[in-house]
Scaffold this active site. Structure first.
Site, PDB file in Angstrom:
ATOM      1  N   LYS A  46       9.058   7.482   6.803  1.00  9.84           N
ATOM      2  CA  LYS A  46       8.578   6.323   7.175  1.00  9.84           C
ATOM      3  C   LYS A  46       8.796   6.150   8.538  1.00  9.84           C
ATOM      4  O   LYS A  46      10.201   6.544   8.611  1.00  9.84           O
ATOM      5  CB  LYS A  46      10.025   5.053   6.030  1.00  9.84           C
ATOM      6  N   ASP A  56       3.723   6.669   6.259  1.00  8.11           N
ATOM      7  CA  ASP A  56       3.546   5.281   5.912  1.00  8.11           C
ATOM      8  C   ASP A  56       3.646   3.941   7.044  1.00  8.11           C
ATOM      9  O   ASP A  56       4.213   4.412   7.851  1.00  8.11           O
ATOM     10  CB  ASP A  56       5.206   5.065   5.215  1.00  8.11           C
ATOM     11  N   GLN A  80      -2.955  -1.420   5.472  1.00  6.28           N
ATOM     12  CA  GLN A  80      -3.277  -1.868   4.757  1.00  6.28           C
ATOM     13  C   GLN A  80      -4.175  -3.340   4.824  1.00  6.28           C
ATOM     14  O   GLN A  80      -4.109  -4.231   5.083  1.00  6.28           O
ATOM     15  CB  GLN A  80      -2.290  -2.437   4.952  1.00  6.28           C
ATOM     16  N   ARG A 103      -4.718   6.588   4.612  1.00  8.90           N
ATOM     17  CA  ARG A 103      -4.517   6.880   2.623  1.00  8.90           C
ATOM     18  C   ARG A 103      -4.584   4.983   3.364  1.00  8.90           C
ATOM     19  O   ARG A 103      -4.150   4.222   4.439  1.00  8.90           O
ATOM     20  CB  ARG A 103      -3.095   6.555   2.415  1.00  8.90           C
ATOM     21  N   THR A 123      -4.575   3.253  -4.680  1.00 12.87           N
ATOM     22  CA  THR A 123      -5.045   2.285  -5.681  1.00 12.87           C
ATOM     23  C   THR A 123      -4.639   2.570  -6.969  1.00 12.87           C
ATOM     24  O   THR A 123      -5.003   3.593  -7.284  1.00 12.87           O
ATOM     25  CB  THR A 123      -6.071   0.829  -5.744  1.00 12.87           C
ATOM     26  N   ARG A 135      12.547  -2.939  -4.951  1.00  8.58           N
ATOM     27  CA  ARG A 135      11.513  -2.871  -4.661  1.00  8.58           C
ATOM     28  C   ARG A 135      10.077  -3.208  -5.464  1.00  8.58           C
ATOM     29  O   ARG A 135       9.677  -4.012  -5.538  1.00  8.58           O
ATOM     30  CB  ARG A 135      11.189  -1.721  -3.412  1.00  8.58           C
TER      31      ARG A 135
HETATM   32  P1  FDA Z   1      -2.219  -3.947  -8.320  1.00 11.33           P
HETATM   33  O1  FDA Z   1      -1.120  -4.363  -7.279  1.00 11.33           O
HETATM   34  O2  FDA Z   1      -3.437  -5.326  -8.040  1.00 11.33           O
HETATM   35  O3  FDA Z   1      -1.963  -3.437  -9.241  1.00 11.33           O
HETATM   36  C1  FDA Z   1      -2.988  -2.809 -10.241  1.00 11.33           C
HETATM   37  C2  FDA Z   1      -2.680  -1.991 -11.288  1.00 11.33           C
HETATM   38  O4  FDA Z   1      -1.588  -1.420 -11.851  1.00 11.33           O
HETATM   39  C3  FDA Z   1      -1.925  -3.667 -11.908  1.00 11.33           C
HETATM   40  O5  FDA Z   1      -2.132  -4.824 -13.071  1.00 11.33           O
HETATM   41  C4  FDA Z   1      -0.206  -3.142 -12.853  1.00 11.33           C
HETATM   42  O6  FDA Z   1      -1.203  -2.743 -14.545  1.00 11.33           O
HETATM   43  C5  FDA Z   1      -0.489  -1.978 -11.902  1.00 11.33           C
HETATM   44  N1  FDA Z   1       0.739  -1.752 -11.359  1.00 11.33           N
HETATM   45  C6  FDA Z   1       1.288  -1.458 -10.100  1.00 11.33           C
HETATM   46  N2  FDA Z   1       1.779  -1.382  -9.044  1.00 11.33           N
HETATM   47  C7  FDA Z   1       2.643  -1.342 -10.483  1.00 11.33           C
HETATM   48  C8  FDA Z   1       3.413  -0.967 -10.541  1.00 11.33           C
HETATM   49  N3  FDA Z   1       4.786  -0.734  -9.550  1.00 11.33           N
HETATM   50  N4  FDA Z   1       4.497  -0.959 -11.472  1.00 11.33           N
HETATM   51  C9  FDA Z   1       4.106  -0.622 -12.758  1.00 11.33           C
HETATM   52  N5  FDA Z   1       2.474  -1.594 -13.201  1.00 11.33           N
HETATM   53  C10 FDA Z   1       1.960  -1.390 -11.575  1.00 11.33           C
HETATM   54  N6  FDA Z   1       2.228   0.174   0.952  1.00 11.33           N
HETATM   55  C11 FDA Z   1       2.534  -0.299   1.793  1.00 11.33           C
HETATM   56  O7  FDA Z   1       2.786  -1.391   2.225  1.00 11.33           O
HETATM   57  N7  FDA Z   1       2.596   0.978   2.601  1.00 11.33           N
HETATM   58  C12 FDA Z   1       2.484   2.054   2.270  1.00 11.33           C
HETATM   59  O8  FDA Z   1       2.852   2.895   3.053  1.00 11.33           O
HETATM   60  C13 FDA Z   1       1.544   2.948   0.514  1.00 11.33           C
HETATM   61  N8  FDA Z   1       2.020   4.012   0.769  1.00 11.33           N
HETATM   62  C14 FDA Z   1       1.358   3.371  -0.588  1.00 11.33           C
HETATM   63  C15 FDA Z   1       0.962   5.193  -1.533  1.00 11.33           C
HETATM   64  C16 FDA Z   1       0.382   5.261  -2.545  1.00 11.33           C
HETATM   65  C17 FDA Z   1      -0.248   6.852  -2.976  1.00 11.33           C
HETATM   66  C18 FDA Z   1       0.219   3.758  -3.075  1.00 11.33           C
HETATM   67  C19 FDA Z   1      -0.540   4.514  -4.484  1.00 11.33           C
HETATM   68  C20 FDA Z   1       0.495   2.334  -2.779  1.00 11.33           C
HETATM   69  C21 FDA Z   1       1.227   2.694  -1.858  1.00 11.33           C
HETATM   70  N9  FDA Z   1       1.085   1.305  -1.582  1.00 11.33           N
HETATM   71  C22 FDA Z   1       1.613   1.575   0.361  1.00 11.33           C
HETATM   72  C23 FDA Z   1       1.904   0.055  -1.962  1.00 11.33           C
HETATM   73  C24 FDA Z   1      -0.105  -1.010  -1.844  1.00 11.33           C
HETATM   74  O9  FDA Z   1       0.516  -1.125  -0.987  1.00 11.33           O
HETATM   75  C25 FDA Z   1       1.044  -1.841  -3.050  1.00 11.33           C
HETATM   76  O10 FDA Z   1       1.835  -2.651  -3.133  1.00 11.33           O
HETATM   77  C26 FDA Z   1       0.774  -0.824  -4.881  1.00 11.33           C
HETATM   78  O11 FDA Z   1      -0.544   0.607  -5.236  1.00 11.33           O
HETATM   79  C27 FDA Z   1       0.044  -2.033  -5.477  1.00 11.33           C
HETATM   80  O12 FDA Z   1      -1.190  -2.408  -5.535  1.00 11.33           O
HETATM   81  P2  FDA Z   1      -2.873  -1.914  -5.798  1.00 11.33           P
HETATM   82  O13 FDA Z   1      -3.926  -1.554  -5.573  1.00 11.33           O
HETATM   83  O14 FDA Z   1      -2.133  -0.976  -7.189  1.00 11.33           O
HETATM   84  O15 FDA Z   1      -2.836  -3.494  -7.148  1.00 11.33           O
END
Ligand code: FDA
Length: 300
Positions: A91, A125, A154, A175, A217, A279
Site C-alpha cells: 500500500k 494496491d 477500481q 488487478r 471479485t 474494515r
Molecule cells: P461484492 O461486494 O458484491 O461481494 C460479492 C459477494 O461476496 C457478497 O455477496 C458476499 O457473499 C461476498 N463477500 C464480499 N466481500 C466479503 C467480505 N468481506 N466478507 C464476507 N463475504 C464477502 N479494493 C480496493 O479499493 N483496492 C485494492 O487494492 C483492493 N485489492 C483487492 C484485492 C483482492 C484480491 C480482492 C478480491 C479485492 C480487493 N479489493 C480492493 C476489494 C474490492 O474492491 C471489493 O471491495 C471486494 O472485493 C468486494 O467486492 P466484490 O467484487 O467481491 O463484490
C-alpha cells in the site's frame, strides 16, 4: 451503510479485541509471518497461489515508512527461502505516499528491485481517491524500469475506463476490483449494476489490448460474465487469473480452481490485524450481526 448496520459495526468496535479476534481469524492469516506462511503453504498445496500483504496502519513519519519497507524486503526473502508460490501486495501510503512522492518512490523502487532479483512480483494496491493519480504516476515511473510491477484499478470510479486506455499502451499489468473505499458520487458509480458494467467494460478493454489481468471479485455475476468474456475473446490462460480475499467465498474460490483457472488469494497478516478486521466488518455488516448474536446467546 444503513443506521442499523452502522450501530452494529459501532457495537463491534467497542468489543474487547479478544472477541473481535475470533471473527478476525477468518479474514487474517495470522499475527506474524510464520502463521501466514502456514496458510500460504496450505493454499499452495491445493494449487492456489497467493499475494501476501503485511498489514499496516496509516504511518505518521518517514521512520515508520522505512520500517514498512524493511518488512516487505524480509517478506520477499522469506517467500524465496521457504519456496512459497506468492507475490507481494503493498500500500503506497504505508510507504510514505502521503508524506512525499519522491521518498515513496525510492522505498517502493527498493522493494520492486529486490523482487526483480528474486524473480518475484509487486502489486501496488489502490487506496482512496486522493491517491489515485499519485499511485498511477508511481506505477508508471516504476514501469519505465521494471516489468515485475502491477497496479490496481477500481471499477466504481468513473475515470477507470479512461485510465485503462491511457495505461494499456504503457504495459498495464492489472488487478481489477470494484473498490472498497467510500467515494463521492461525483467521481464514483453508486449503483450495483453500474459498478458491474464498468468492471466488465474495463476488463474487456484490458484484455483486448493483450494485458495481464487479475480479476479480483467474489461476485458470482462478475465471475460468470468474466468466464464468458474470456471464452468469447479466446483469451489464453496465461493472460489472466482470478483473485479473492482470504476467508471470503471459499466454495467459489475452490470451484474456480477446480475449473482449471489460476486462482490467487490475498493474504493479509501482521500485528495490525484489528484495523483490517474492522474494515472487513464495515464492508459486510451481516458478519457483525452474526458476531453480535453469538455473543448474546453465549451470555444467556
Ligand atoms: P461484492 O461486494 O458484491 O461481494 C460479492 C459477494 O461476496 C457478497 O455477496 C458476499 O457473499 C461476498 N463477500 C464480499 N466481500 C466479503 C467480505 N468481506 N466478507 C464476507 N463475504 C464477502 N479494493 C480496493 O479499493 N483496492 C485494492 O487494492 C483492493 N485489492 C483487492 C484485492 C483482492 C484480491 C480482492 C478480491 C479485492 C480487493 N479489493 C480492493 C476489494 C474490492 O474492491 C471489493 O471491495 C471486494 O472485493 C468486494 O467486492 P466484490 O467484487 O467481491 O463484490
Amino acid at each position: 451503510m444503513n443506521p442499523i448496520n452502522n450501530a452494529i459495526v459501532g457495537f463491534v468496535k467497542i468489543l474487547p479485541k479478544s472477541i473481535v479476534k475470533i471473527f478476525a481469524k477468518k479474514y487474517v492469516a495470522g499475527e506474524n509471518l510464520e502463521e501466514a506462511i502456514k496458510v500460504v503453504k496450505e493454499l499452495n498445496a491445493k494449487g492456489i497461489v497467493t499475494t501476501m500483504d503485511v498489514l499496516g496502519e496509516a504511518i505518521q513519519n518517514r521512520e515508520e515508512a522505512i520500517a514498512a519497507k524493511t518488512e516487505c524486503l524480509e517478506l520477499l526473502d522469506a517467500i524465496e527461502e521457504r519456496k512459497l508460490n506468492s507475490n507481494v501486495s503493498i500500500k503506497p501510503t504505508q510507504l510514505g505516499l502521503g508524506i512525499n512522492t519522491e521518498f515513496c518512490y525510492e522505498l517502493v523502487e527498493e522493494i520492486v528491485k529486490k523482487a526483480a532479483e528474486l524473480s518475484n512480483f509487486i502489486r501496488i494496491d489502490m487506496e482512496d481517491s486522493p491517491y489515485t493519480d499519485k499511485t498511477i504516476q508511481l506505477f508508471l515511473k516504476l514501469r519505465e524500469k521494471y516489468s515485475n510491477v502491477g497496479i490496481v484499478l477500481q471499477s466504481y470510479l468513473r475515470r477507470t475506463l479512461d485510465d485503462v486506455k491511457m495505461l494499456n499502451p504503457k504495459g498495464g499489468h492489472y488487478r481489477l476490483c470494484k473498490g472498497i473505499y467510500v467515494e463521492p458520487e461525483k467521481i464514483a458509480f453508486k449503483g450495483k449494476q453500474e459498478v458491474r458494467d464498468n468492471f466488465m467494460a474495463s476488463l474487456e478493454q484490458m484484455l483486448k489490448d493483450g494485458n495481464y489481468v487479475g480479476i479480483a471479485t467474489h461476485d458470482k455475476y462478475l465471475i460468470e460474465a468474466s468466464y464468458k468474456m474470456i471464452e468469447d475473446m479466446k483469451i489464453s490462460k496465461d493472460k489472466f487469473e482470478f483473485q479473492m480475499l482470504y476467508g471470503v467465498t471459499e466454495h467459489l474460490r475452490d470451484k474456480i480452481n477446480a475449473d482449471g483457472y489460476k486462482m490467487r488469494v490475498y493474504i493479509p497478516y501482521g500485528e495490525h490485524w484489528y484495523a483490517y478486521s474492522i474494515r472487513r466488518l464495515q464492508e459486510n455488516p451481516a458478519m457483525a450481526w452474526h458476531i453480535t448474536k453469538s455473543i448474546f446467546s453465549f451470555r444467556k
